[in-house]
Design an enzyme around this catalytic site. Structure first.
Site, mmCIF file in Angstrom:
data_model
loop_
_atom_site.group_PDB
_atom_site.id
_atom_site.type_symbol
_atom_site.label_atom_id
_atom_site.label_comp_id
_atom_site.label_asym_id
_atom_site.label_seq_id
_atom_site.Cartn_x
_atom_site.Cartn_y
_atom_site.Cartn_z
ATOM 1 N N LEU A 1 3.553 -1.900 -6.490
ATOM 2 C CA LEU A 1 3.339 -0.776 -7.407
ATOM 3 C C LEU A 1 2.461 0.289 -6.762
ATOM 4 O O LEU A 1 1.802 0.023 -5.751
ATOM 5 C CB LEU A 1 2.677 -1.321 -8.681
ATOM 6 C CG LEU A 1 3.575 -2.307 -9.450
ATOM 7 C CD1 LEU A 1 2.762 -3.190 -10.383
ATOM 8 C CD2 LEU A 1 4.650 -1.543 -10.220
ATOM 9 N N PRO A 2 2.417 1.510 -7.331
ATOM 10 C CA PRO A 2 1.666 2.582 -6.677
ATOM 11 C C PRO A 2 0.197 2.257 -6.416
ATOM 12 O O PRO A 2 -0.301 2.512 -5.314
ATOM 13 C CB PRO A 2 1.818 3.760 -7.651
ATOM 14 C CG PRO A 2 3.116 3.488 -8.369
ATOM 15 C CD PRO A 2 3.186 1.992 -8.489
ATOM 16 N N THR B 1 -1.012 -1.544 -2.353
ATOM 17 C CA THR B 1 -2.339 -1.201 -1.842
ATOM 18 C C THR B 1 -3.188 -0.895 -3.067
ATOM 19 O O THR B 1 -3.056 0.145 -3.685
ATOM 20 C CB THR B 1 -2.274 0.018 -0.903
ATOM 21 O OG1 THR B 1 -1.305 -0.230 0.107
ATOM 22 C CG2 THR B 1 -3.628 0.286 -0.259
ATOM 23 N N LYS C 1 -6.305 -3.745 4.457
ATOM 24 C CA LYS C 1 -5.293 -2.684 4.356
ATOM 25 C C LYS C 1 -5.947 -1.305 4.157
ATOM 26 O O LYS C 1 -5.573 -0.322 4.802
ATOM 27 C CB LYS C 1 -4.342 -3.010 3.201
ATOM 28 C CG LYS C 1 -3.423 -1.884 2.784
ATOM 29 C CD LYS C 1 -2.505 -1.431 3.904
ATOM 30 C CE LYS C 1 -1.670 -0.238 3.434
ATOM 31 N NZ LYS C 1 -0.955 0.394 4.538
ATOM 32 N N LYS D 1 -4.856 8.440 -2.932
ATOM 33 C CA LYS D 1 -5.208 7.213 -3.686
ATOM 34 C C LYS D 1 -5.883 6.217 -2.750
ATOM 35 O O LYS D 1 -6.960 5.686 -3.046
ATOM 36 C CB LYS D 1 -3.925 6.631 -4.303
ATOM 37 C CG LYS D 1 -4.069 5.337 -5.083
ATOM 38 C CD LYS D 1 -3.681 4.075 -4.326
ATOM 39 C CE LYS D 1 -2.309 4.059 -3.748
ATOM 40 N NZ LYS D 1 -1.952 2.794 -3.080
#
Ligand code: NAD
Length: 300
Positions: A65-66, A96, A173, A242
């Site tokens: 997902l975003p 992420t 990450k 983000k």
């Protein structure tokens, strides 16, 4: 393991879902976006009517997902998958996302007897299509071993890394993305200053690549700008900012002052405002091209 749920069929999740089907998993998939959802059927997955439907009767569930808001909503919101997953199943968030939301998931997973991994990926949408993603998993050894066949279906076996306990995957990450986005800004500055100083771009580029300052970014990734004037729309600036926001938050959480990170985040935010939410991930270099009044192209 055979029955797998998959939620989030965008640029990354769509092709990853296809690889799982091709590896022989019985995949039930869901996305709120009807176009993305249709892609699940195209790749041979069963399309579910809701996220929860995807989670019932599966042995493992993956989300792609975003970011943290969507991860929290899909796992813990109304009709969330945490309550629908069978006890004893494995939950894997490959988005992420943040350690803070990861901890909320972990609390709920422990109460329901579900094993959890955070396992974000790197390798761009090209890597998702090729099934050669790098994967950074956080969680217990046993959960990692359970997840390995799923990871091997979508990732490069040499780059499927168990990086630590819960949250370590998200952390690694975010830090590798941060390093990459710092390099994007540094490269934009260096190349535009060099060209404005009268050095031919090809000569400067060759010197840098053959120098101790060389990097994967210089040697490979920036070539899409230099060769094709492309900035990689498959990873849009809304996701770049983000991730950089999450990196700043991570540093704050561990009490580290990160002046460079904060500045680099703001530079990418400026590029997002100028070129749009959907502009490609290397748009910070375009910022420097526009400031300098040059196009960084090796053919010119
Ligand atoms: P994307 O925006 O293309 O896809 C996300 C998908 O999630 C969309 O199809 C969207 O409709 C779906 N979605 C959103 N909310 C949902 C909900 N409540 N229920 C069900 N589906 C929902 O993003 P992407 O490029 O596929 O990236 C996914 C994740 O992978 C992000 O966390 C991103 O940072 C990370 N990532 C992306 C890349 C890349 O190059 N694109 C590379 C590495 C990691």
């Amino acid at each position: 393991m055979r029955a797998v749920g998959f939620i989030g069929l965008g640029n990354m999740g769509g092709p990853m879902c296809g690889h799982l089907v091709r590896a022989g998993f019985d995949v039930c998939a869901y996305d709120i976006d009807a176009t993305a959802h249709a892609r699940a059927r195209d790749v041979g997955a069963r399309a579910a009517g809701s996220a929860a439907e995807c989670a019932r009767d599966v042995e493992a569930l993956i989300t792609m997902l975003p970011g943290p808001a969507q991860v929290e909503q899909v796992w813990l919101g109304d009709g969330g998958v945490m309550d629908a997953l069978p006890p004893g199943s494995l939950g894997v968030d490959m988005s992420t996302s943040s350690r803070a939301v990861g901890e909320l998931l972990l609390d709920a997973a422990r109460r329901r007897g579900i094993e959890l991994l955070d396992a974000p990926v790197a390798g761009q949408s090209i890597g998702a299509q090729a099934g050669t993603l790098a994967i950074y998993a956080g969680g217990s050894d046993s959960a990692f071993e359970r997840g390995r066949p799923l990871f091997e279906a979508v990732g490069d076996p040499e780059r499927i890394l168990h990086v630590g306990g819960h949250g370590a995957g998200y952390t690694v990450k975010l830090l590798l993305n941060l390093t990459w986005f710092i390099q994007a800004v540094a490269t934009g500055e260096v190349l535009t200053v060099g060209v404005r100083a009268g050095v031919q771009l090809g000569k400067l580029y060759e010197a840098l690549v053959r120098s101790p300052a060389n990097s994967n970014f210089l040697e490979r990734d920036v070539r899409m700008v230099l060769d094709d004037g492309a900035y990689d729309e498959a990873f849009p600036m809304r996701l770049v900012t983000k991730d950089l926001g999450l990196a700043v938050e991570l540093a704050r959480d561990v009490g580290m002052p990160v002046e460079l990170t904060a500045l680099v985040e703001q530079i990418h935010r400026r590029a997002r405002v100028l070129y749009g939410d959907d502009a490609g991930e290397i748009s910070a270099i375009r910022l420097y091209e526009d400031l300098a009044g040059v196009e960084l192209r090796l053919t010119k």
